[in-house]
Write an enzyme that holds these catalytic residues in place. Structure first.
Site, PDB file in Angstrom:
ATOM      1  N   SER A  11      33.517  42.132 -11.490  1.00  0.00           N
ATOM      2  CA  SER A  11      34.487  43.128 -11.967  1.00  0.00           C
ATOM      3  C   SER A  11      34.604  44.244 -10.931  1.00  0.00           C
ATOM      4  CB  SER A  11      34.001  43.738 -13.288  1.00  0.00           C
ATOM      5  OG  SER A  11      34.777  44.876 -13.608  1.00  0.00           O
ATOM      6  N   TYR A  33      27.299  47.506 -18.059  1.00  0.00           N
ATOM      7  CA  TYR A  33      28.214  46.416 -17.697  1.00  0.00           C
ATOM      8  C   TYR A  33      28.411  46.362 -16.180  1.00  0.00           C
ATOM      9  CZ  TYR A  33      32.671  43.892 -17.302  1.00  0.00           C
ATOM     10  OH  TYR A  33      33.673  43.014 -16.951  1.00  0.00           O
TER      11      TYR A  33
END
Ligand SMILES: NC(=O)c1ccc[n+]([C@@H]2O[C@H](COP(=O)([O-])OP(=O)(O)OC[C@H]3O[C@@H](n4cnc5c(N)ncnc54)[C@H](O)[C@@H]3O)[C@@H](O)[C@H]2O)c1
Length: 256
Positions: free
Chosen positions: A147, A161
């Site tokens: 990401s 995350y």
């Protein structure tokens, strides 16, 4: 797109997180190119819909209920995929989530462990279970989903995350370099926000979405098919010198 016509015809891709979003998109795009698709996910309803979409493209699919945080599930996913289609040529590790948004001091052990179990161990299990098969055949391409968050650190909302996706980027590099001389390529993709169920299920507020968008010169999110087509390109024979890197798909933003 592949250099060789029909490059994907009769080949097989295993996709985790195949019931939704990027996983489903890649499944349908590979099916369009004639590949079989082994779909793994915890969501059986979404999985059945992905199988239907793959079959509508004229390809074959198998759904195997798989919780990627459980090694025995991932082992069965790979074994049954090979059993059904004879081989697995490509693995797309897409299962992942931010689970919940919160500031760094509010990350408890449960959220931290769940994030790393899903995003890091899930990817680790997928690669470890499929690699012996790929090494035996002397070829295979693995694409993991990281990401843009790994570059930004997720301040205020998702350090758990972002750091798990940083681990995905690093693990991808290590696997790629360890097996580069044995026919294996391994890459990751680092997208900015994509229009999937991910943002809602991760509890992204509309204010946060707006803030993320302001940082993107193209002033929009990615569409899942833009990532699915990239997975196809990375797995193809178009540029086989590519391995180890993460590919940013960001509309020009996200680097601050
Ligand atoms: N959508 C975004 O904005 C965005 C941005 C950057 C990275 N990503 C990453 O892209 C990947 C795909 O996300 P998406 O956008 O398609 O989201 P999505 O929510 O549409 O799909 C994720 C899929 O993973 C499955 N899943 C969740 N936990 C699982 C488990 N334990 N075992 C097996 N499957 C499980 C879900 O059921 C779902 O089908 C994730 O790794 C995510 O972190 C998404």
């Amino acid at each position: 797109m592949a250099r060789t016509p029909d490059y994907f015809q009769g080949k097989t891709i295993a996709v985790t997180g195949a019931s939704s979003g990027l996983g489903r998109s890649a499944a349908v795009i590979f099916a369009r190119e004639g590949a079989n698709v082994v779909c793994g996910d915890v969501d059986e309803t979404g999985g059945a819909e992905t199988v239907r979409l793959v079959e509508a493209e004229g390809s074959e699919a198998a759904f195997i209920r798989t919780d990627v945080t459980r090694r025995e599930d991932v082992r069965r996913f790979v074994a049954e995929g090979i059993g059904q289609f004879g081989a697995i040529d490509f693995l797309f590790n897409s299962a992942g989530s931010a689970l919940r948004r919160c500031g760094f001091l509010e990350i408890d052990d449960t959220l931290f462990d769940k994030s790393f179990d899903l995003n890091v161990k899930g990817t680790f299990y997928g690669m470890q279970e499929v690699l012996p098969h790929m090494l035996e055949r002397g070829s295979g391409t693995i694409v993991n989903v990281a990401s843009m968050a790994h570059k930004r650190g997720g301040p205020g909302t998702s350090v758990h995350y972002a750091s798990s996706k940083g681990a995905v980027v690093t693990m991808t590099m290590g696997v790629a370099r360890e097996f580069a001389g044995r026919g294996i390529r391994c890459l990751s993709i680092s997208p900015a926000a994509v229009n999937t169920a991910f943002q809602a299920s991760s509890g992204t507020s509309s204010e946060m979405s707006e803030r993320l968008m302001q940082d993107i010169p193209m002033k929009r999110n990615a569409e899942p098919d833009e990532i699915g087509e990239l997975v196809l390109f990375l797995c193809s024979d178009a540029c086989q010198f590519m391995t180890a890197d993460t590919v940013y798909v960001s509309g020009g933003g996200g680097f601050r």
